[in-house]
Design a protein around this motif. Structure first.
Motif, PDB file in Angstrom:
ATOM      1  N   GLU A 100      22.194   5.025   6.946  1.00 10.99           N
ATOM      2  CA  GLU A 100      21.369   5.387   5.784  1.00 10.99           C
ATOM      3  C   GLU A 100      20.169   4.457   5.657  1.00 10.99           C
ATOM      4  OE1 GLU A 100      24.610   4.925   5.705  1.00 10.99           O
ATOM      5  OE2 GLU A 100      25.341   6.982   5.428  1.00 10.99           O
ATOM      6  N   ASP A 101      20.416   3.149   5.809  1.00 14.30           N
ATOM      7  CA  ASP A 101      19.314   2.186   5.714  1.00 14.30           C
ATOM      8  C   ASP A 101      18.307   2.404   6.840  1.00 14.30           C
ATOM      9  OD1 ASP A 101      20.472   1.108   3.512  1.00 14.30           O
ATOM     10  OD2 ASP A 101      21.279  -0.666   4.507  1.00 14.30           O
ATOM     11  N   MET A 102      18.811   2.657   8.047  1.00 16.07           N
ATOM     12  CA  MET A 102      17.913   2.846   9.186  1.00 16.07           C
ATOM     13  C   MET A 102      17.062   4.099   9.011  1.00 16.07           C
ATOM     14  SD  MET A 102      16.944   1.402  11.959  1.00 16.07           S
ATOM     15  CE  MET A 102      18.259   0.302  12.462  1.00 16.07           C
ATOM     16  N   GLN A 103      17.672   5.183   8.531  1.00 17.90           N
ATOM     17  CA  GLN A 103      16.898   6.411   8.307  1.00 17.90           C
ATOM     18  C   GLN A 103      15.855   6.199   7.219  1.00 17.90           C
ATOM     19  OE1 GLN A 103      20.332   9.119   7.719  1.00 17.90           O
ATOM     20  NE2 GLN A 103      19.420  10.368   9.321  1.00 17.90           N
ATOM     21  N   ARG A 104      16.242   5.462   6.192  1.00 18.99           N
ATOM     22  CA  ARG A 104      15.303   5.202   5.092  1.00 18.99           C
ATOM     23  C   ARG A 104      14.089   4.422   5.585  1.00 18.99           C
ATOM     24  NH1 ARG A 104      16.669   1.406  -0.198  1.00 18.99           N
ATOM     25  NH2 ARG A 104      14.589   1.540  -1.163  1.00 18.99           N
ATOM     26  N   ILE A 105      14.345   3.331   6.322  1.00 23.92           N
ATOM     27  CA  ILE A 105      13.245   2.505   6.815  1.00 23.92           C
ATOM     28  C   ILE A 105      12.416   3.272   7.840  1.00 23.92           C
ATOM     29  CG2 ILE A 105      12.640   0.377   8.001  1.00 23.92           C
ATOM     30  CD1 ILE A 105      13.649   0.071   5.108  1.00 23.92           C
ATOM     31  N   ALA A 106      13.090   4.040   8.706  1.00 27.22           N
ATOM     32  CA  ALA A 106      12.358   4.817   9.716  1.00 27.22           C
ATOM     33  C   ALA A 106      11.420   5.814   9.056  1.00 27.22           C
ATOM     34  CB  ALA A 106      13.338   5.537  10.637  1.00 27.22           C
ATOM     35  N   ASN A 107      11.887   6.476   7.986  1.00 22.41           N
ATOM     36  CA  ASN A 107      11.028   7.431   7.269  1.00 22.41           C
ATOM     37  C   ASN A 107       9.862   6.720   6.600  1.00 22.41           C
ATOM     38  OD1 ASN A 107      12.593   9.664   7.947  1.00 22.41           O
ATOM     39  ND2 ASN A 107      13.925   9.432   6.172  1.00 22.41           N
ATOM     40  N   LEU A 108      10.114   5.541   6.007  1.00 19.56           N
ATOM     41  CA  LEU A 108       9.033   4.789   5.363  1.00 19.56           C
ATOM     42  C   LEU A 108       7.998   4.325   6.383  1.00 19.56           C
ATOM     43  CD1 LEU A 108      11.047   2.596   2.810  1.00 19.56           C
ATOM     44  CD2 LEU A 108       9.534   4.512   2.282  1.00 19.56           C
ATOM     45  N   ILE A 109       8.469   3.841   7.521  1.00 20.41           N
ATOM     46  CA  ILE A 109       7.554   3.360   8.564  1.00 20.41           C
ATOM     47  C   ILE A 109       6.682   4.498   9.086  1.00 20.41           C
ATOM     48  CG2 ILE A 109       7.476   2.514  10.938  1.00 20.41           C
ATOM     49  CD1 ILE A 109       7.905   0.309   8.964  1.00 20.41           C
ATOM     50  N   ASP A 110       7.286   5.692   9.261  1.00 21.05           N
ATOM     51  CA  ASP A 110       6.527   6.836   9.772  1.00 21.05           C
ATOM     52  C   ASP A 110       5.453   7.298   8.791  1.00 21.05           C
ATOM     53  OD1 ASP A 110       7.857   6.935  12.154  1.00 21.05           O
ATOM     54  OD2 ASP A 110       9.360   8.378  11.479  1.00 21.05           O
ATOM     55  N   LYS A 111       5.678   7.094   7.498  1.00 17.08           N
ATOM     56  CA  LYS A 111       4.749   7.590   6.481  1.00 17.08           C
ATOM     57  C   LYS A 111       3.708   6.562   6.053  1.00 17.08           C
ATOM     58  CE  LYS A 111       8.157  10.815   4.559  1.00 17.08           C
ATOM     59  NZ  LYS A 111       9.004  11.149   3.391  1.00 17.08           N
ATOM     60  N   ILE A 112       3.761   5.358   6.615  1.00 16.21           N
ATOM     61  CA  ILE A 112       2.826   4.303   6.190  1.00 16.21           C
ATOM     62  C   ILE A 112       1.392   4.677   6.540  1.00 16.21           C
ATOM     63  CG2 ILE A 112       2.006   2.001   6.841  1.00 16.21           C
ATOM     64  CD1 ILE A 112       4.751   0.967   6.674  1.00 16.21           C
ATOM     65  N   ASN A 113       0.531   4.541   5.560  1.00 16.08           N
ATOM     66  CA  ASN A 113      -0.908   4.690   5.774  1.00 16.08           C
ATOM     67  C   ASN A 113      -1.589   3.547   5.038  1.00 16.08           C
ATOM     68  OD1 ASN A 113      -3.616   5.412   5.856  1.00 16.08           O
ATOM     69  ND2 ASN A 113      -3.196   7.590   5.721  1.00 16.08           N
ATOM     70  N   PHE A 114      -1.965   2.512   5.781  1.00 13.44           N
ATOM     71  CA  PHE A 114      -2.505   1.308   5.152  1.00 13.44           C
ATOM     72  C   PHE A 114      -3.844   1.556   4.468  1.00 13.44           C
ATOM     73  CE2 PHE A 114       0.238  -0.505   8.536  1.00 13.44           C
ATOM     74  CZ  PHE A 114       1.065  -1.266   7.723  1.00 13.44           C
ATOM     75  N   ASP A 115      -4.530   2.636   4.839  1.00  5.84           N
ATOM     76  CA  ASP A 115      -5.854   2.900   4.274  1.00  5.84           C
ATOM     77  C   ASP A 115      -5.770   3.582   2.918  1.00  5.84           C
ATOM     78  OD1 ASP A 115      -7.091   1.814   6.496  1.00  5.84           O
ATOM     79  OD2 ASP A 115      -7.060   3.732   7.579  1.00  5.84           O
ATOM     80  N   ASN A 116      -4.749   4.406   2.704  1.00  5.67           N
ATOM     81  CA  ASN A 116      -4.688   5.234   1.492  1.00  5.67           C
ATOM     82  C   ASN A 116      -3.674   4.758   0.463  1.00  5.67           C
ATOM     83  OD1 ASN A 116      -6.604   6.922   2.642  1.00  5.67           O
ATOM     84  ND2 ASN A 116      -5.082   8.268   3.571  1.00  5.67           N
ATOM     85  N   ILE A 117      -2.717   3.913   0.852  1.00  2.78           N
ATOM     86  CA  ILE A 117      -1.679   3.459  -0.068  1.00  2.78           C
ATOM     87  C   ILE A 117      -1.935   2.003  -0.441  1.00  2.78           C
ATOM     88  CG2 ILE A 117       0.798   3.117  -0.380  1.00  2.78           C
ATOM     89  CD1 ILE A 117       1.296   5.268   1.669  1.00  2.78           C
ATOM     90  N   PRO A 118      -2.004   1.680  -1.756  1.00  5.36           N
ATOM     91  CA  PRO A 118      -2.181   0.275  -2.153  1.00  5.36           C
ATOM     92  C   PRO A 118      -1.019  -0.576  -1.644  1.00  5.36           C
ATOM     93  CG  PRO A 118      -2.557   1.765  -4.006  1.00  5.36           C
ATOM     94  CD  PRO A 118      -1.989   2.600  -2.907  1.00  5.36           C
ATOM     95  N   LEU A 119      -1.349  -1.810  -1.239  1.00  6.71           N
ATOM     96  CA  LEU A 119      -0.324  -2.669  -0.659  1.00  6.71           C
ATOM     97  C   LEU A 119       0.778  -3.007  -1.658  1.00  6.71           C
ATOM     98  CD1 LEU A 119      -2.506  -5.112   1.465  1.00  6.71           C
ATOM     99  CD2 LEU A 119      -1.039  -3.271   2.273  1.00  6.71           C
ATOM    100  N   THR A 120       0.415  -3.154  -2.936  1.00  3.06           N
ATOM    101  CA  THR A 120       1.445  -3.458  -3.938  1.00  3.06           C
ATOM    102  C   THR A 120       2.436  -2.308  -4.051  1.00  3.06           C
ATOM    103  OG1 THR A 120      -0.090  -2.625  -5.632  1.00  3.06           O
ATOM    104  CG2 THR A 120      -0.039  -5.006  -5.258  1.00  3.06           C
TER     105      THR A 120
END
Length: 433
Positions: A100-120
């Motif tokens: 469950e933790d691995m799937q959660r982190i994998a989904n978050l990593i795949d959706k990361i967009n450093f340009d459009n999402i505030p770092l906070t």
């Protein structure tokens, strides 16, 4: 001689007395038969065909998922031919990480967009406590880099320093402006003092009893104003030097800020890429993951917790949407008659055409070079012909056949519908030549 003459006379008598109606009917029958033969020979068309062996395939073949590690299998998809989506976990070889933790982190990593999402906001989505087994160090390295990036932007140290220095520069510019105003007044006083000094010096010192005293006073006043001007000039020069130094500090801070931000960005991106690569490696090592939308097919009898060996093919993924087509190996004999768009009648071995019917298609492409095919009897040269099946595996009996890869059968390629009478004259023309 007499007897022979008598027989000839009798025969002539019989011929003379032959019924004329019968003769007319025979002649009419022959004419009608000939006319019907010509008519049906013109109406009836017999297709000229070239036959070859066909294999039914699909554009996206079934993908086999092979175990890359040895261990006990944890099934997440319990039923064969269950639909799965691209990226969905089908089964996992047991390991120290939480699925469950691995799937959660994998989904978050795949959706990361450093340009459009505030770092906070991005920081808040990643938990501080998590169990990722062997890739925990990579995760916490990424989390540390992300926190450092967030702290830097929140504290905004360099911007505050640059703002303080810029404010100091503005104040020093005002000081210079006021000093220049004071400088102008001091120069005016100096000119007045100098004027009085010259006037006293030009007087006759015998006529004035206090000449020396007053002259000294004028000199002192003049020197005092000169000193005031010099002090003001020194203050202006010093302030300008301070402004130059402040601009230099601003430039240094700008360089340090860019270097700091560059280091933070590199650290964040490198730890992100490292974490992403390690998650991919972990999935390749332990996870049976659907590479596309489709259905799961069990390639062997398996159960939850079953021990599997590395290298075993465990699952197959059948694409949900696929383009079915045929591939015909056509012998060179008569292959020159085949043209693109020629009609093809496909009869499959798994589905007898007398019961299920045949499938219709057309030639989509023909190879320009031959391929050598070895048979039990001899070696033949063949062309590879691709056949489009517009109706899929739907037969002329309205039967929808189940698709299986490498379905075999025969393909009758209709090169031309020829009339029966044309074939007769073709034979006569061949015989005459």
């Amino acid at each position: 001689m007499i007897k022979s003459s008598q027989r000839s006379e009798e025969l002539d008598d019989i011929i003379d007395r032959m019924p004329m109606n019968f003769g007319r009917w025979v002649a009419l029958s022959v004419i009608i038969f000939t006319a019907l033969f010509l008519l049906f020979g013109w109406i009836i068309k017999y297709p000229d065909m070239v036959t070859g062996q066909i294999k039914i395939n699909a554009l996206n073949p079934t993908i086999r998922l092979v175990a890359n590690n040895t261990g006990n299998l944890l099934l997440l998809s319990q039923k064969a031919q269950e639909e799965v989506k691209k990226g969905e976990y089908i089964a996992v070889i047991q390991n120290s990480a939480s699925i469950e933790d691995m799937q959660r982190i994998a989904n978050l990593i795949d959706k990361i967009n450093f340009d459009n999402i505030p770092l906070t906001t991005l920081r808040d989505t990643f938990p501080d406590e998590i169990s990722l087994g062997e890739i925990n160090p990579q995760y916490y390295a990424f989390l540390s880099a992300l926190k450092a990036q967030c702290d830097y932007h929140r504290q905004n140290v360099y911007e505050k320093q640059k703002e303080n220095i810029s404010t100091g520069i503005e104040w020093k510019k005002k000081i210079i402006q006021e000093a220049e105003n004071s400088q102008k007044a001091a120069k005016d006083r100096m000119e007045v003092a100098h004027k009085w000094l010259e006037r006293y010096i030009s007087l006759d010192q015998k006529e004035i009893a206090t000449y020396e005293y007053e002259t000294d006073q004028m000199k002192n006043n003049y020197l005092s104003t000169v000193q005031d001007v010099q002090n003001i000039n020194r203050e202006i020069a010093l302030t300008r030097m301070q402004i130059t130094e402040a601009y230099h500090q601003l430039g240094q801070l700008e360089i340090e800020q860019k270097e700091k931000e560059r280091n933070l960005d590199v650290d964040l991106l490198s730890t992100y890429q490292n974490l992403k690569a390690n998650i991919t490696a972990w999935e390749q090592k332990y996870v049976f993951k659907a590479p596309l939308d489709g259905k799961v097919e069990f390639l062997k009898f398996i159960a939850d917790g079953q021990f599997v060996q590395a290298g075993d093919a465990i699952f197959g993924i059948i694409p949900k949407e696929n383009h079915v087509y045929g591939q015909v190996l056509l012998p060179t004999k008569g292959a020159g008659k085949v043209k693109p768009k020629s009609k093809v009648v496909v009869k499959l071995e798994n589905y007898p055409y007398m019961e299920y019917g045949y499938i219709e298609g057309y030639v989509s492409s023909i190879s320009l070079v031959t391929q050598t095919q070895k048979t039990a009897e001899s070696t033949i040269e063949t062309y590879l012909i691709n056949v489009e099946l517009p109706n899929g595996l739907k037969t002329n009996y309205e039967e929808n056949l189940d698709f299986k890869y490498e379905l075999g059968g025969t393909a009758d390629i209709i090169v031309k519908d020829r009339r029966l009478i044309e074939r007769l004259f073709d034979n006569l023309r061949y015989q005459t030549k």
